[in-house]
Design a protein around this motif. Structure first.
Motif, PDB file in Angstrom:
ATOM      1  N   ARG A  23       0.816  -1.212   0.000  1.00  0.00           N
ATOM      2  CA  ARG A  23       0.000   0.000   0.000  1.00  0.00           C
ATOM      3  C   ARG A  23       0.850   1.263   0.000  1.00  0.00           C
ATOM      4  N   ASN A  24       2.079   1.132   0.479  1.00  0.00           N
ATOM      5  CA  ASN A  24       2.990   2.266   0.537  1.00  0.00           C
ATOM      6  C   ASN A  24       4.358   1.823   0.040  1.00  0.00           C
ATOM      7  N   ASN A 106       3.046   7.680  14.295  1.00  0.00           N
ATOM      8  CA  ASN A 106       2.542   7.314  12.967  1.00  0.00           C
ATOM      9  C   ASN A 106       2.321   5.814  12.799  1.00  0.00           C
ATOM     10  N   SER A 108      -0.285   3.984  13.815  1.00  0.00           N
ATOM     11  CA  SER A 108      -1.677   3.557  13.837  1.00  0.00           C
ATOM     12  C   SER A 108      -2.419   4.116  12.634  1.00  0.00           C
ATOM     13  N   THR A 109      -3.327   3.325  12.099  1.00  0.00           N
ATOM     14  CA  THR A 109      -4.122   3.793  10.967  1.00  0.00           C
ATOM     15  C   THR A 109      -5.241   4.730  11.404  1.00  0.00           C
ATOM     16  N   THR A 130      -8.423  -0.995  15.721  1.00  0.00           N
ATOM     17  CA  THR A 130      -7.958   0.289  15.214  1.00  0.00           C
ATOM     18  C   THR A 130      -7.222   1.136  16.238  1.00  0.00           C
ATOM     19  N   PHE A 135      -3.874  -3.138  11.864  1.00  0.00           N
ATOM     20  CA  PHE A 135      -3.152  -3.908  10.853  1.00  0.00           C
ATOM     21  C   PHE A 135      -3.542  -5.377  10.924  1.00  0.00           C
TER      22      PHE A 135
END
Length: 387
Positions: A23-24, A106, A108-109, A130, A135
């Motif tokens: 995704r990244n 950074n 955590s979504t 979450t 993840f």
């Protein structure tokens, strides 16, 4: 791909889920070779963790083989064997630069959920809801690893998978417990809990020079393991006045360092956690081992809380902390700080962990494996799944 998923109301099932994708640019995909149960999973199974949804993939302690990397990954390539830190951290924020990886800004979504629950966002963790990252977990054939150059570490040959996988979570947690406790040569250290983290805390304390390490539990097979593999003395808490015995073994003072490696109890009253603001119903937590550690620790000593707690606790002995001048530490593991060193210790046979993998099962037997682990049945300390 196949994965072990939470189905609600404590039920688990192996089901087909979509394959993970990059995704990244800093992501990579790992084919999982070993994935381990952990005590931090038990509140999830009991339905005590907010925001877990049916179909979520569990598991956070794992080792595997790299199959795909994003364009910004520099440290790994397909075919590498890696152990992945359970804590998801970016490596570049202020907290990561201080070595406080589990406090990552950074990781955590959905950081707003963690902020609502605990006052500030924290780093993420695989296989958790979450508030702790969101993840997908490692009890699966494949896993996406964000911030791959920060959280994954090449496993040296000929280090065995069953030893190296514990560098993902249990070993760095245990080492951090000894480090936060400031264990020095000559110290008396008491550890509550003879699971994997407790035993590895005991090994770390011995490697740091502790004169006596005493492990407290009620499962005879775990206590025997702590004696054989960590060189620890042991106490069965149902048969012993633990605080009195600890004073007897420490010159009448109490241990210099007390480490709680148990976590929240399985029952309790209705939760008053700030997470309730999100509309989630949980339970208050009873820190039985933490209370005993605080009461047992010598004046001016240090208490370290390694067990998993998510909300508020009842009847915490704050007066004892103040009156005795105790130092109290708590943290999720900052594994990126320790894993390279732990892998070197493992490769030199100075740190052994494979004995903790008491049950090895294929992923298809995941629900039965968690039942063994939850009930401490058949001498189970940790269940290792091989997808």
């Amino acid at each position: 791909m196949r994965a072990l998923c939470w189905e609600g109301a404590g039920a688990l099932a192996v089901r087909e889920v979509p394959d993970p994708e990059l995704r990244n640019a800093a992501d990579m995909i790992v084919r999982v070779r070993r994935s381990v149960t952990c005590g931090a999973d038990l509140p999830l199974l009991a339905g005590r963790t907010p925001n877990l949804s049916a179909g979520d993939v569990l598991g956070h302690e794992f080792l595997g083989e790299v199959v795909e990397v994003g364009p910004e990954v520099r440290e790994h390539r397909p075919g590498d064997r890696v152990v992945v830190c359970a804590a998801v951290s970016c490596g570049s924020c202020w907290y990561c630069r201080q070595g406080l990886y589990a406090s990552c800004d950074n990781g955590s979504t959905m950081p707003a959920r963690a902020e609502a629950a605990w006052g500030q966002p924290t780093g993420g963790c695989y296989g958790h809801p979450t508030a702790l990252g969101g993840f997908a977990g490692s009890h699966a054939e494949y896993a996406r690893v964000p911030y791959a150059d920060v959280g994954a570490f090449t496993v040296p040959e000929p280090l065995d998978d069953d030893r190296a996988v514990f560098a993902s979570d249990a070993a760095p947690t245990g080492w951090m417990g000894a480090e936060l406790g400031g264990v020095r040569p000559g110290d008396v250290v008491a550890v509550w809990g003879a699971g994997a983290v407790g035993q590895l805390t005991a090994q770390a304390a011995r490697l740091r020079g502790a004169a006596r390490v005493i492990v407290i539990d009620r499962h005879p097979e775990r206590l025997l393991m702590a004696e054989l593999h960590a060189g620890a003395e042991t106490l069965h808490f149902e048969r012993t006045d633990v605080p009195a015995e600890l004073r007897e073994r420490s010159g009448g003072r109490g241990p210099d360092v007390c480490v709680e490696a148990v976590g929240t109890e399985a029952d309790g009253a209705a939760s008053r956690s700030l997470a309730d603001r999100l509309g989630d119903v949980g339970r208050a937590e009873r820190p039985l081992a933490v209370r005993e550690a605080v009461h047992s620790c010598r004046k001016g000593g240090t208490v370290v809380v390694l067990g998993t707690f998510g909300g508020v606790v009842d009847t915490f002995p704050l007066g004892s902390v103040m009156q005795k001048g105790l130092t109290l530490h708590g943290a999720r593991q900052h594994g990126q700080r320790y894993i390279p060193m732990l892998l070197r210790l493992m490769a030199r046979d100075q740190l052994t962990t494979e004995h903790l993998a008491t049950h090895r099962l294929p992923l298809e037997q995941g629900p039965a494996g968690y039942e063994l682990f939850r009930d401490r049945a058949d001498g189970c300390v940790r269940t290792v799944f091989s997808p």
